[in-house]
Design an enzyme around this catalytic site. Sequence first.
Site, PDB file in Angstrom:
ATOM      1  N   ASP A  59       0.827  -1.173   0.104  1.00 14.88           N
ATOM      2  CA  ASP A  59      -0.150   0.035   0.107  1.00 14.88           C
ATOM      3  C   ASP A  59       0.842   1.199   0.010  1.00 14.88           C
ATOM      4  OD1 ASP A  59      -2.742   1.301   0.456  1.00 14.88           O
ATOM      5  OD2 ASP A  59      -1.938   1.846   2.155  1.00 14.88           O
ATOM      6  N   HIS A  98       4.790   4.768  -2.868  1.00 14.37           N
ATOM      7  CA  HIS A  98       4.980   6.262  -2.276  1.00 14.37           C
ATOM      8  C   HIS A  98       6.518   6.375  -1.779  1.00 14.37           C
ATOM      9  CE1 HIS A  98       0.671   6.572  -2.888  1.00 14.37           C
ATOM     10  NE2 HIS A  98       0.273   6.145  -1.886  1.00 14.37           N
TER      11      HIS A  98
HETATM   12  C1  BG6 Z   1      -2.979   5.808   0.037  1.00 16.96           C
HETATM   13  C2  BG6 Z   1      -2.842   4.391   0.508  1.00 16.96           C
HETATM   14  O1  BG6 Z   1      -2.275   5.427  -1.197  1.00 16.96           O
HETATM   15  O2  BG6 Z   1      -2.124   6.527   0.663  1.00 16.96           O
HETATM   16  C3  BG6 Z   1      -3.854   4.876   2.158  1.00 16.96           C
HETATM   17  O3  BG6 Z   1      -3.816   3.729  -0.034  1.00 16.96           O
HETATM   18  C4  BG6 Z   1      -2.994   6.030   2.730  1.00 16.96           C
HETATM   19  O4  BG6 Z   1      -3.781   3.573   2.778  1.00 16.96           O
HETATM   20  C5  BG6 Z   1      -2.620   7.226   1.856  1.00 16.96           C
HETATM   21  O5  BG6 Z   1      -3.784   6.243   3.973  1.00 16.96           O
HETATM   22  C6  BG6 Z   1      -1.830   8.052   2.570  1.00 16.96           C
HETATM   23  O6  BG6 Z   1      -1.794   9.234   1.683  1.00 16.96           O
HETATM   24  P1  BG6 Z   1      -1.566  10.636   2.504  1.00 16.96           P
HETATM   25  O7  BG6 Z   1      -1.270  11.593   1.379  1.00 16.96           O
HETATM   26  O8  BG6 Z   1      -2.563  10.918   3.526  1.00 16.96           O
HETATM   27  O9  BG6 Z   1      -0.110  10.447   2.978  1.00 16.96           O
END
Ligand code: BG6
Length: 491
Positions: free
Chosen positions: A238, A243
């Site tokens: 995830d 990311h």
């Molecule tokens: C998403 C995930 O890609 O990113 C989520 O699937 C997570 O589980 C989210 O909560 C976090 O994103 P951000 O921008 O809030 O850090």
Amino acid sequence: MPAMSEIETFDYVVFGATGDLTMRKLLPAFYHRFRDKQIPDTARIIGAARSQLSDEDFRERAAKALRRFVKPDALDEALVQRFLGMVFYSSVNGAEAESSWDNLTRLFGDDSRDKIRVFYLATSPELYGRICENLATKQLITPSTRVVLEKPIGHDLETARHINDQVGKFFAESSIFRIDHYLGKETVQNLIALRFANPVFERLWNADAIDHVQITAAETVGVEGRGDYYDNSGALRDMIQNHLLQVLCLVAMEPPGSLDADNLRNEKLKVLRALKPITAADVPHVAVRGQYGRGSVGGDIVPAYLEELGEGRQSDTETFVAIKAEVHSWRWGSVPFYLRSGKRLPSKVSEIVVQFRETPWSIFGSKLEPNRLIIRLQPEEGIQLSIMSKDPGPDGMVLRPANIDVSFEKAFSTRYPDAYERLLMDTVRGDPVLFMRRDEVEAAWTWVEPILKAWESKSGTPHHYSAGTWGPDAARALIQSSGHAWREDMK
Ligand code: BG6
């Protein structure tokens, strides 16, 4: 807000339109861009999903979403009504080649063929190939059509390749936009500016000066209503595979020849391919997984992961991951890059900590704290450089750390747009620079796969951590074994 140029008009179809992402992120992002006059009134945003809804029903849902997810000071009732006038709905079973597609195709007459078309697939990734096939069969793909694929692209390397092959039959790579919303975050892009527009940092950006790097994406939320998706995914798929590895690439890459999409992505790809491969035997030494139990977050007692999943559910899915990575290159030598992400941690914060090496010798008699550059992605985007300075007073040369602190929000006194605002507009403009190319996605899967396999082979279970703490003790031990410590004092 800086002046913004209006973009060409478009038809934007979102598959999976009744889902959380559309309501929470996509519609508010479109609204903000419309509010800033970047989207012309002639554009259409068409929600597509299986539920039988009329345009009016969908607009009602959209209006509710805007009231919930757009800050009140940006909500203007007249503007909301104008925006909703651009919103349509089509009940279509995207994966089946059945007559429900007529509901969608009838919205696209010959007169709309020259307009930019974007199909955003926010459905389960197994459907991507079939939806694209249907788009082709129904002759909805024009020369200026793009397709946007939400993450996760697949569940592992094999499924990712399969999806990429399927979609690739109907769209050229230049028309495929694989979204990673971290790349749309202002400070992630600012990292490129920080590194390549400020030689003061770039000269020090190597193993000679840098001791280690920490990249953290911490969340206070649990799995909310997404238990089924999340339990099948876990934090490694995830957050880390996409990311955090993308952020690592921007920290570690060599300067690209230009900001042209392929130049930049070539450099990121080189980093992914230079990551030291992790073998099954390495996994216990370089990767830690955890799952939260009941605990207190922000003063509230919150249930354990298993309780959130539902009564009687058992699961080994990790809600926390810490990994020690190395980029094997001339620049980085064996500098560790520690990655950490988890749910139900004490604060919501994403940041990069670049810790510089210690002084070779202290003339002050006492140990000095190494300089640290902290790049805060969210919240309160900014950078902080910790330096040692003299404590004021007559007590002699007593040193303590002080911070050079830049808050981007204060410096530029502007609202920080949500990542999706930039990315949605880029898909219309056809600019792929902030999207992942096929080879990047596959290289990222190749690197994480041995960890996934080792964990799935059922050897061991995730470590326990209480909600509201910084993850399991094993994560601390992982970094301490190299003489380092996680930064845990952030708010
Ligand atoms: C998403 C995930 O890609 O990113 C989520 O699937 C997570 O589980 C989210 O909560 C976090 O994103 P951000 O921008 O809030 O850090």
